[in-house]
Design an enzyme around this catalytic site. Structure first.
Site, PDB file in Angstrom:
ATOM      1  CB  SER D  63     -17.920  15.818  40.360  1.00  0.00           C
ATOM      2  OG  SER D  63     -18.515  15.064  39.328  1.00  0.00           O
ATOM      3  CE  LYS D  66     -15.545  14.759  37.674  1.00  0.00           C
ATOM      4  NZ  LYS D  66     -16.675  15.344  36.904  1.00  0.00           N
ATOM      5  CE1 TYR D 188     -14.163  10.728  36.719  1.00  0.00           C
ATOM      6  CE2 TYR D 188     -15.956   9.323  35.982  1.00  0.00           C
ATOM      7  CZ  TYR D 188     -15.470  10.572  36.303  1.00  0.00           C
ATOM      8  OH  TYR D 188     -16.285  11.667  36.208  1.00  0.00           O
ATOM      9  CE1 TYR D 239     -20.129  18.597  37.270  1.00  0.00           C
ATOM     10  CE2 TYR D 239     -21.993  19.186  38.639  1.00  0.00           C
ATOM     11  CZ  TYR D 239     -20.928  18.355  38.358  1.00  0.00           C
ATOM     12  OH  TYR D 239     -20.678  17.281  39.161  1.00  0.00           O
ATOM     13  CB  VAL D 257     -24.341  14.054  40.869  1.00  0.00           C
ATOM     14  CG1 VAL D 257     -24.214  14.887  39.620  1.00  0.00           C
ATOM     15  CG2 VAL D 257     -23.496  12.807  40.796  1.00  0.00           C
TER      16      VAL D 257
END
Lengths: 303, 303, 303, 303
Positions: D63, D66, D188, D239, D257
């Site tokens: 992530s 991103k 992705y 998160y 993660v």
């Protein structure tokens, strides 16, 4: 009571309501149906049939197919489907993912889309072709061998099916699909695109009024299974308007966005109505009014 | 069928289940009840009564009182209560505020706590004393003039009533209470603390099986109103296990955390059962098993 | 940079926005404030103060008081408050009960109403009079001994406080209040009804820009505690527009429905703005625009 | 302060925590990583680099990618992405569909999976190949031309990607994807499967500490854009533990993660840490502890 007159009077009574609400518009195959159509058919448990209006006209069965897929799965597999789907009213819109997430991939009931996908998936495993099996049941129970899938509607559903695809992948992420997502989707879109008239639909639903006995006179479901499907229809059959439907109509029923609704008077008859314009909860406005009128005139509410 | 034997056999059958689940423990008045008690009574629409086990023992009526407050409000005011409360299954725990917030202060149905507070508030406006009116109805329908509020239980409820007080203030913030919060609470706690036996409760519920006709033979509700209360009981009467109850028992029913449940067979009889140990959804475990057994043995499911 | 000119120019720049949005209208004490008022004050960490517009006019502090109650609790009790309240952004409207229910009575952060009630409850236990303590802090830090509660506003809040009462009872139902609901409410309404000017508010907030050092030069909070309150302000200080505030303004800040906002530039200064018209998330429209302009002109974003 | 010693001491300090939490196990490529690895690198804005532990070992960026896709979209398209994604903290689990449904297909922020899919979709439209563009940015900013996708990880992600596929179809059902679902998914999964070391990651993130200036000295983003990405990282980067991260660490940060986290000290440096064991919110336990220690020792919190 003269049932033929009753049905004719009801159809006349609801005609002013036909343009209340809106015809489902997410696919051309549904959007192009005239809102001025209305049909109603009552099939008595002894086989007599009464109809009025456009009761021989075919329309898209849509979510009413979920009753037949559930019945088929229960006929093969008794009760094990309930490990994969609950039977509680959902309390929210029919295509919601919220509860599916809260309940860890176990849909609230077999009549919301997520639950119906699980049932179709199970039927696919049991029979090798879910949509084909449902078509077979509709044909044999209605006695009409020409009941079939409207290919244009099925193709449109697939094209506009992102929401159902999302749901199927979501179920798969919880391990609650046995077959590939694409195959389940294909069967699901096909079963929703089956075309049928109120006459054939009323006849095909009659086993639920006859404690599970099929058109041929042999048991398709046990009396207990038949009662239980009726119970699930009553509590969950009309999306998040199930309480309202029980209050006004007082019968087990299942609606579809094609404008059809079936209702069952256990021990007596099954009823099918069809009016394309839908109210805010996705149920036919004139159809519900007709069923309300039906229980008022006959006194055949289960309550 | 010999109903007396049937009731006795059912009571014997469920006895092994009496310690499954847990007795409600949030107030002493409920926590101190022995889990080994069990009573059942069937009141036929012709007036005959059959009972077994602890069927004369009094217990706390709790949420079953919500059926009687709703019936009273409808008897005075026909249908206007439905502007302030919906009649859809809630799809979530019985004391949840989530849906109340989503629905702008309109409770999902009259049998969740929020909805029951609105009904009690309305009854208070109509009669000046809601709990008193409910007690009066229970007395006149059961024929037992000594039905009364257990003051100790009512006081305990008030002491542990933060959650209900929260709900009442929340309703008030949406303008959905007509009376002061404190007064509504007092009446609500009193009505929940009414003590009654299964015999008196079955008799008091009989008007729902007799299309609204009271014990005295005069109409208390119209047949239509009676049917509609049964419909709401079926879809909403057992918290978020209403689907399960319809599936297993197949009758309109209403439970309370005191361990009581009433069920109605329209046209035939009313049934009251009582077993203090509750399952995860707040319904008596043995009580539901007894009602399941009752419809299996009698075949009197409405489906 | 000439700070006095900067502040004057910003006030001139935002003046056309003063009637965008709506003045809070749920109580008369707020509804009657003129939307044409606007004040701004910058208090430098060395004690210098710059202001423009209605910077000496008093207004209702409302939720900005939550910063001071939190600071006081942390000053007495270091870190133990975090066992009773989390410090995560809420992701939903500022007065929502949904998350409180999902999180079993632990509010998401000390700046939503539920969390602020817990902080006030704790302060009440620690000092015997929460509102009095907050008033004392505002007086000593601003150097203005006449800061006080507007009794009319406090009384109005109590009269219209059903939603907060619901929240307090709800917290109590989870055992997350130490004092009686009524006493917590009284203190909470009083602290929200404190009246203050932007000048006094900027001065009173200065300890957060000075790593916890009070107006008197002694440590009120540790540097670590001061930093952490700033962190909570940044992530949670402007209801569910905290992300937007961080994006546009880039400073820790806390708003109130009285139209005030404070912001902190660690190591440099504190800023107070006041404009009564609120946007959809309950923050002053002109106030946010002024702070946006302030960081653009000074380059003092923390990012 | 001697930064090299500081980094070495921090790595030594967090070593006892390495087996707290669990290594991500949903795909083999992540599950097989040893929990005993730990690396940390600080890249100063003048170009100096300090590292310790396994700081040259490559791991899966997941992530953290991103941040780079968002930066690229903003570099091409300034601000228009915010019409399709919000920038508010989500207040619930990182892969939740609940809010997406409530917000009609507009993800809460670009760092939850739904929002990242929208950003990748936009980047795909802008550049023709999203994953390729992100790889290019990482290569040019780190100065390491061998940064590449781990094909085995990308294939595994695709195989276990039902949840992300559900999200993508769900977005498509709201019309919030410009490209076919399958193409967006492929890009992705590829971007998440990029492999990188803490050294290269710290260097590649440095533009966020240098107000948008790239490794080559030319502006990649405007100072304003850089600040705003930092703001979104602070409020949404970890998160539903963003509040906790701001409270403890006090820096903009983004986790993945794979066990990596980046943090930015505006004007000074960027930091990358990597420890595979994750806490309940999906963030590296030792990584967060190391960053906490880093701001404590350096005093470089932004608050």
């Amino acid at each position: 009571m003269d049932m033929q007159s009753t049905v004719e009077e009801i159809v006349a009574t609801v005609r002013p309501l036909l343009r209340r609400g809106d015809v489902a518009s997410y696919i051309p195959g549904l959007a192009n149906v005239s809102p001025d159509k209305f049909g109603m058919c009552v099939a008595m448990s002894d086989g007599e049939v009464f109809g009025a209006g456009d009761w021989h006209t075919q329309f898209s069965i849509q979510s009413i197919s979920k009753v037949f897929s559930l019945a088929l799965v229960m006929s093969y597999d008794y009760d094990s489907i309930w490990r994969r789907v609950s039977r509680e009213p959902s309390g929210s819109a029919f295509n919601s993912m919220v509860q599916l997430e809260a309940d860890q991939g176990i849909p609230r009931n077999p009549f919301i889309n997520a639950g119906a996908l699980v049932v179709t998936d199970r039927l696919l495993t049991l029979t090798g072709d879910a949509a084909h099996s449902i078509r077979g049941l509709l044909r044999s129970e209605s006695g009409n061998p020409s009941v079939d899938v409207d290919r244009a509607v099925a193709a449109s559903e697939a094209q506009h099916g992102h929401r159902n695809a999302a749901m199927a992948h979501f179920l798969a992420s919880y391990g609650n699909l046995e077959n590939p997502v694409e195959l389940v989707m294909e069967n699901y879109f096909d079963q929703c695109a089956l075309e049928i008239s109120t006459e054939d639909l009323a006849k095909a639903s009659l086993f639920l009024a006859r404690h599970g006995v099929s058109a041929g006179g042999t048991p398709f479901l046990s009396p207990n299974q038949s009662k239980r499907i009726n119970a699930v229809m009553l509590t969950c059959g009309t999306y998040d308007a199930a309480g309202e439907f029980a209050y006004r109509v007082g019968l087990p029923g299942k609606s579809g966005v094609g404008g059809g609704i079936i209702a069952v008077v256990p021990g007596r008859c099954s009823v099918a109505v069809w009016g394309p314009s839908l109210g805010p909860n996705g149920n036919s406005v004139a159809g519900i009014a007709a069923l309300d009128e039906f229980t008022t005139r006959t006194g055949w509410s289960i309550f």
